[in-house]
Each structure stands twice: as C-alpha cells, then as structure tokens.
Design a protein around this motif. Sequence first.
Motif, mmCIF file in Angstrom:
data_model
loop_
_atom_site.group_PDB
_atom_site.id
_atom_site.type_symbol
_atom_site.label_atom_id
_atom_site.label_comp_id
_atom_site.label_asym_id
_atom_site.label_seq_id
_atom_site.Cartn_x
_atom_site.Cartn_y
_atom_site.Cartn_z
ATOM 1 N N GLY A 1 0.827 -1.194 0.000
ATOM 2 C CA GLY A 1 0.000 0.000 0.000
ATOM 3 C C GLY A 1 0.862 1.245 0.000
ATOM 4 O O GLY A 1 2.084 1.172 -0.151
ATOM 5 N N ASP A 2 0.236 2.425 0.172
ATOM 6 C CA ASP A 2 0.995 3.681 0.159
ATOM 7 C C ASP A 2 1.700 3.876 1.496
ATOM 8 O O ASP A 2 1.162 4.498 2.408
ATOM 9 C CB ASP A 2 0.059 4.864 -0.106
ATOM 10 N N ILE A 3 2.900 3.331 1.614
ATOM 11 C CA ILE A 3 3.671 3.515 2.843
ATOM 12 C C ILE A 3 4.504 4.778 2.653
ATOM 13 O O ILE A 3 5.561 4.747 2.001
ATOM 14 C CB ILE A 3 4.606 2.300 3.091
ATOM 15 N N TRP A 4 4.029 5.891 3.212
ATOM 16 C CA TRP A 4 4.651 7.170 2.850
ATOM 17 C C TRP A 4 6.127 7.283 3.166
ATOM 18 O O TRP A 4 6.893 7.808 2.350
ATOM 19 C CB TRP A 4 3.850 8.333 3.429
ATOM 20 N N PRO A 5 6.618 6.816 4.336
ATOM 21 C CA PRO A 5 8.067 6.966 4.568
ATOM 22 C C PRO A 5 8.899 6.309 3.464
ATOM 23 O O PRO A 5 9.915 6.855 3.035
ATOM 24 C CB PRO A 5 8.282 6.258 5.912
ATOM 25 N N VAL A 6 8.466 5.137 2.982
ATOM 26 C CA VAL A 6 9.191 4.454 1.906
ATOM 27 C C VAL A 6 9.118 5.276 0.625
ATOM 28 O O VAL A 6 10.113 5.473 -0.085
ATOM 29 C CB VAL A 6 8.594 3.041 1.674
ATOM 30 N N ILE A 7 7.926 5.805 0.328
ATOM 31 C CA ILE A 7 7.736 6.535 -0.927
ATOM 32 C C ILE A 7 8.543 7.829 -0.947
ATOM 33 O O ILE A 7 9.273 8.113 -1.896
ATOM 34 C CB ILE A 7 6.233 6.814 -1.142
ATOM 35 N N TRP A 8 8.447 8.615 0.137
ATOM 36 C CA TRP A 8 9.145 9.911 0.152
ATOM 37 C C TRP A 8 10.640 9.758 -0.026
ATOM 38 O O TRP A 8 11.253 10.380 -0.884
ATOM 39 C CB TRP A 8 8.898 10.648 1.470
ATOM 40 N N LEU A 9 11.229 8.895 0.799
ATOM 41 C CA LEU A 9 12.690 8.765 0.778
ATOM 42 C C LEU A 9 13.195 8.340 -0.601
ATOM 43 O O LEU A 9 14.121 8.925 -1.153
ATOM 44 C CB LEU A 9 13.126 7.720 1.807
ATOM 45 N N ASN A 10 12.538 7.328 -1.161
ATOM 46 C CA ASN A 10 13.013 6.811 -2.441
ATOM 47 C C ASN A 10 12.737 7.779 -3.586
ATOM 48 O O ASN A 10 13.537 7.890 -4.512
ATOM 49 C CB ASN A 10 12.389 5.447 -2.719
ATOM 50 N N SER A 11 11.594 8.498 -3.523
ATOM 51 C CA SER A 11 11.316 9.480 -4.567
ATOM 52 C C SER A 11 12.351 10.593 -4.529
ATOM 53 O O SER A 11 12.824 11.062 -5.567
ATOM 54 C CB SER A 11 9.931 10.089 -4.383
ATOM 55 N N LEU A 12 12.688 11.006 -3.322
ATOM 56 C CA LEU A 12 13.696 12.057 -3.177
ATOM 57 C C LEU A 12 15.010 11.602 -3.817
ATOM 58 O O LEU A 12 15.644 12.332 -4.587
ATOM 59 C CB LEU A 12 13.899 12.361 -1.691
ATOM 60 N N ALA A 13 15.399 10.358 -3.529
ATOM 61 C CA ALA A 13 16.646 9.833 -4.103
ATOM 62 C C ALA A 13 16.575 9.821 -5.624
ATOM 63 O O ALA A 13 17.543 10.187 -6.307
ATOM 64 C CB ALA A 13 16.909 8.429 -3.566
ATOM 65 N N LEU A 14 15.422 9.421 -6.170
ATOM 66 C CA LEU A 14 15.281 9.381 -7.629
ATOM 67 C C LEU A 14 15.389 10.783 -8.219
ATOM 68 O O LEU A 14 16.042 10.995 -9.243
ATOM 69 C CB LEU A 14 13.931 8.761 -8.013
ATOM 70 N N ALA A 15 14.740 11.755 -7.553
ATOM 71 C CA ALA A 15 14.791 13.128 -8.052
ATOM 72 C C ALA A 15 16.228 13.636 -8.051
ATOM 73 O O ALA A 15 16.688 14.262 -9.016
ATOM 74 C CB ALA A 15 13.900 14.021 -7.192
#
Lengths: 374, 369
Positions: free
Chosen positions: A341-355
């Motif tokens: 599901g939308d686990i925000w801590p996982v999403i934020w950290l990894n999106s930041l790294a991708l950006a």
Amino acid sequence: MNGGGWRRVKGLVRKEALQIMRDPSSIAIAFVLPALLLFIFGYGVSLDAKRVPLALVVEKSSPAASSLTADFYESQWFRPVRYGHIQAAQEAMRHRRVEGILWLRSNFASRLFTGGPAPIGLILNGVDGNTARIVAGYVDGVWSNWLVRYAAAQGRQLSLPVNVEQRIWFNPEVRSTNFLVPGLIAVIMTLIGALLTSMVVAREWERGTMEALLVTPVRLREILLGKLVPYFCLGMGGQILSVAMAVYLFEVPLRGSLAVLMGVSSLFLLAALGMGLLISTVAHNQFIAGQLAIFTTFLPAFILSGFIFDIGSMPGWVQTITHAIAARYFVAVLQSVFLAGDIWPVIWLNSLALAIMAAIFFALVRLRSRKRLE
Amino acid sequence: MWGRIRALVIKELLALLKDKTSRLMLIGPPLFQLLIFSYAATFDLNQVPYAVYNQDRGTASRELLASFQGSPAFKLKATLDHLGQVAPAIDKREVLLVINIPPDFSRQLLRGKPGDLQVLIDGRNSNTAMVLLSYVRTIVTTFSAKWAADHGWPSPPAELKVRTWFNPNLESRWFIVPGIVGLLTLVVALVVTALTVARERENGTFDQLLVTPLHPAEILLGKALPGILIGLAEGSIIILVAVKAFEVPLLGSLGALYLGMGLFILSAVGVGLMISSIAVTQQQALLGAFLFLVPAVILSGFATPIANMPVLVQKFTLLNPLRYFLVIIRSVFLEGADLELLLPLYWPMAVIGVVTLIIAGWLFRRRLY
C-alpha cells in the motif's frame, strides 16, 4: 525561457517525433519490449519449486515405510520416483534426474518398533543452495506431519516444546510472481530509458548534426528538452502497459494508489532517460554508447536493485554501490505500492533519491556537452 | 584465403582495441562487475534486522532470544512494548521479522506443554521471506531439541538426517559465481559482435567490403574470430578470478570446461552477428542485443530454476545457449563432472552457433538496401 524558446522546443520535439515515427525501433522499444519481456518473465520466472523429482529408496518394505512414502506421493510438492537401491538413486542424482533422495534403510522399521530413533536419510543436491533449502523445508513438512500421525496411532502424544506460528505479511500465499513482476517492471524500465536515449545524442555528434544544431539560435537546454519530451511520453506509455499487464494478466494485487505509482514512475523514467543521455554524451560514437548501455544497464539493475537479491545481506561496500543504481529506489517503491500500500516513509525517501539522481544526470549531461564543444 | 581472413581479423581487432576508451570498455566493466556481483548476488541472508515483542518474563523466552542474538544471520533492531508498534516497524521496512512471544510461553514449557511462538515476516520479497523462515525454524528446532533433552521430554521415534552433496553448507556463492562467469562471458561476446556489422552498414563501409574479392564466408569468419578470441581471453580471466579470489572449488577438468566455453562463445558470437546483420542501424542492433540478452539471462536458470517454469517456457529455453553453459560450468566446478556426463549439453550449443552463423552470412548479401 521566453516565447521563442518554447517555439524552438516545440519544433525540436516535432523533429524528434518524426524521426521516431520513421525508424520503428523506438516504438518497438517502448511497447514491444516491455510487453514481450513481461510476458516471458511473468510466466517463466518463479522461485516456487513444485513437483520436485525426488528419489525414494525403501530397502525393506513395512507398513510404516509405506505410510511415509504414500504421504510423499500425495504431496503436491513432490514427484517421487522409486529406485531399487541407493546406487541407482545416486546415479540418477548425478545425471540431474532427481533433486534429492529419501532413503529408508533396512533397519528403519525395526528401529522404529524398538522406540527409535529410526534414521531417515535425506540426500540433497546442494549445487543450487536455495532450491536445496526449499526442498529440505518441504521434506521436513511432510515428514513432521507423518511423525505426529504415526505417534498418535501408537497412542503416544508427540509434541515439540515450541510451536511456531508463521505469518507472512503482504503475500501470505508466498507467490513469487507477486514480488518478481513489480521488480521486473523496474528492470524493464531501466532498459527502455537507456535504449531510447543512449543512441540519440551520440548519433547527432557522430553525424555532425549536433554542431549544426548548436550554431542555430537553439540553446543547449532546449535541445536536451526537445530530446527528452518525446521519449518521456514513449516511456510512460510503456510503463502504463507494464502496470496494466501486472495487474490484469499476472493478477498482482495493487494495494496502493495508481497516482502514487505513476508519479514515482515518472521520476524514475526521468532518471533512466538522464542516464541514457549521459551515456550518449560521454561516448564518442554510437558504437561505444551501445557497448556502455549493454554493460551499465541490465546486469546492475538485475543484480544490485534488490529485485531478487536482498540488499541488506550484501557486504557494506556493495550496499554503498547500490545507492548509485536508480532501479534500487524504484524496486523498493514498486514492491511496497503493489503489495503493501501507500507507505509514505518508503515513498518519500526513495522518490527524493530518484529526483536527486535525475538532477545529477542532467547536470552532468549539460556539463559534458559544453566541454565537448571546447 | 587464410591471408585475407587474417587481414580482416587484424582489422576487426584494431577497430575494437585501437583506442584507450574501447580497450577500457572491454576489460574494465566485466572485471569490476564480476567483483561486485559475486559479493552482491546471494540468496543467503545475514544481519537481518528484527524486532522482539516479548510479553513473557520467564527463562525459556530469554534462552530462545539469546540464540537469535548469538546468530550472525540476525541483528536486533528494536524491542517493542506493545502490539501497536509491530505493524509500523514492518511497513516501513525497518525490520523484516518480528518475534512475538505470548505471556504464558515459559509457564507452558515448564509445565511440559508446547508454547506458542509467533513470527511475523515481511513478504514483499517472498523468497527472502522463505529463506528467513527456514533460518528461524533452524534456530527454534535447535532450541526445542535442547530443551526437550534438558527437561526430560519424550524423544520422537524417528529422525531426519540431511546430507548435502557438492555444496555442504548450501553456500549460494558457489552457485552464483560460476553463473556470473557465464553471464559476463555472454555480455562480452555480444558487446564485441552485436554492433559491428550494423556500424559498418550505417557508415557504408560494409557495401565496400562486399564488393571486394572477399567471399561472405570469409567476411563472416573475419567478424566471428575476434569475438571468439576476446571472449575466450576474457572468460579465462574471469574464471581465474572466480577460483583465486572467491575460492569456488574447481573440481572437474579444464578440458571439459573449455570445450563448453568455446562452444558457448561460438553460439553467442553467432547470435550477436545474426542480430547485427538483421539490423539496419546501430540502434536496432542494440535493441536486438537486449531482446536476446535479457531473456537469455532470466530464462537460463541463473537465479530462478528452469524446473519451476511452465512446460512451454521450459521448451523455449532449449534455444538458449546460456542454459547449457550454466549447467556445464556449475557441474565442472562443483560436481567435478567429466566430458561423458556433459555430452548431451555440448551439441545444442554447437548447433545454435552454426545455424546462427549461417543465417548471419546469408543475410550479409541479402540485406542490400
């Protein structure tokens, strides 16, 4: 950028789009490649061993031995094959006809009768340690069930001190397709990103059209933007196709939201295209660019992304290197969004790294392009 | 005829090795990747982060938890105080495993009754979950056996004795490193061959080559031999590193290994040249290389066993040269297999190599536009 800038970018996008239309290989990369690869892998790749060929050697038949072997015939995990004596079974294992041997010696029944413990031999082919471990687990399961039933039939209650109750979250039936397909999407998108862009800039340098472009009023960043926009659209098309196949064809549950998935995918695609552009800029010609693309995209994304091999178990210095692999962040998000599901801590950290990775790639591309002119 | 082929081979080798970038390209990435991948690619787990939610204050649970702490496979990340902390810890991937011990665990054991132990595992990577579960079971079984012996529980009437051939500690590195040798040899052979003809086509030099007195078969040999030479040289270096640096036992004969490697490289070079001669542009050749490389690796049995694939896909893998070579290299390394045992694996690669080379040579002249 002023009005003229946008007009120029529009012109470049149009030119690039026409080029894409003329050589069908780009469209093939964006749509045929993901469909074909996901199709093969979704059906072909599985870590769930089923109907494992297992040799059974019973040296002396007895009611106890028969009831134990009957359990193996009934189990969905095994395809038992009978062998008269142990030498024949060992020969079969050497020729890879069976994965393991279950060996009941002639003293099995008598030792069992006198209170035991009666030995049951299990010989496994350990070359593929992972499969051997899984097979050992299956054998253990069949055998323990038999043991409890056998003891009960003898009027004894058999119990082990600790009862393990296991719960596998997010994927209770431990279906390996559920985690392999999201991971494969990351690998396939890495390839698409690199394939789409790694050749395009190198081709223009090789043919001298890049210099020609640069003497026009067009700015470098406008050229890059003109290259990026059409391939980004193609890549997102491929991504949508992949997600649709994962959900409808392979029935991987999508527990998070589609919007989050697409948002992170577009970030990842930017990083992948940026890497392709960088390869294209660093290489002197298409030949080197192609070689670089083969070396730097597929195998690193396959082995270092955590798609199949657990990153946490790698040595520290290898874990550090995996941080330079964009697919690593994408795999983490894909597996979470699909299965948990939308686990925000996982999403934020990894999106930041991708950006950050995408930004670094584009900065390097600009820097190297300027250097090449000097 | 041989003089012409020699000249062509020298020209091809020069084209591949003449400048520093191209030389580095062929030597750097494969060795670097062998090193990293060999350490990275393993199904074995270590230092798995886990959390404990222990509601029991007795000695039994303490003893059990001590054996988890003593194992290098596990690393205690957190001790939880209430049930509400369990879900967030797993969701955020802070821990892969939570051990939940109910309040009556020690009391039950001391009364001679089985105690329940709950393990919660992150299943996002189901293979990791299964391996982790087998580690947990091993620790718990050892604990159980010791407890049963110390406290006079009845012993079971039969016992399972497991013996493992060829790789007694089930080290997945022994399985993976020979596999990586196969992977990298394939990549090198493709890198050398897949773009060559396409490049000459795009630059127009291939037409010039075709109007020379060279027979297409001679051109074919001139293109194939450099790939085979470079492939063999790199393959040897990679094998040397695998044996010396990673200490994978090499039990079988080098002759059996090199016959396999030679035929494998022949087939890989054949496929590479076929892709290259179908393609009109280098971009198409690169696409073709990936369309072959990716399925060839994933459907080779490198990481996921071929036996687990559906029957139709298993049939399809018969076209994959890497599939045969992986079995050969693993058998020679770990099982000490000899030529006779491996014979059925050699000829399919030879057939793939010869057929693809013939198609490539045929396409040289047919694709003139």
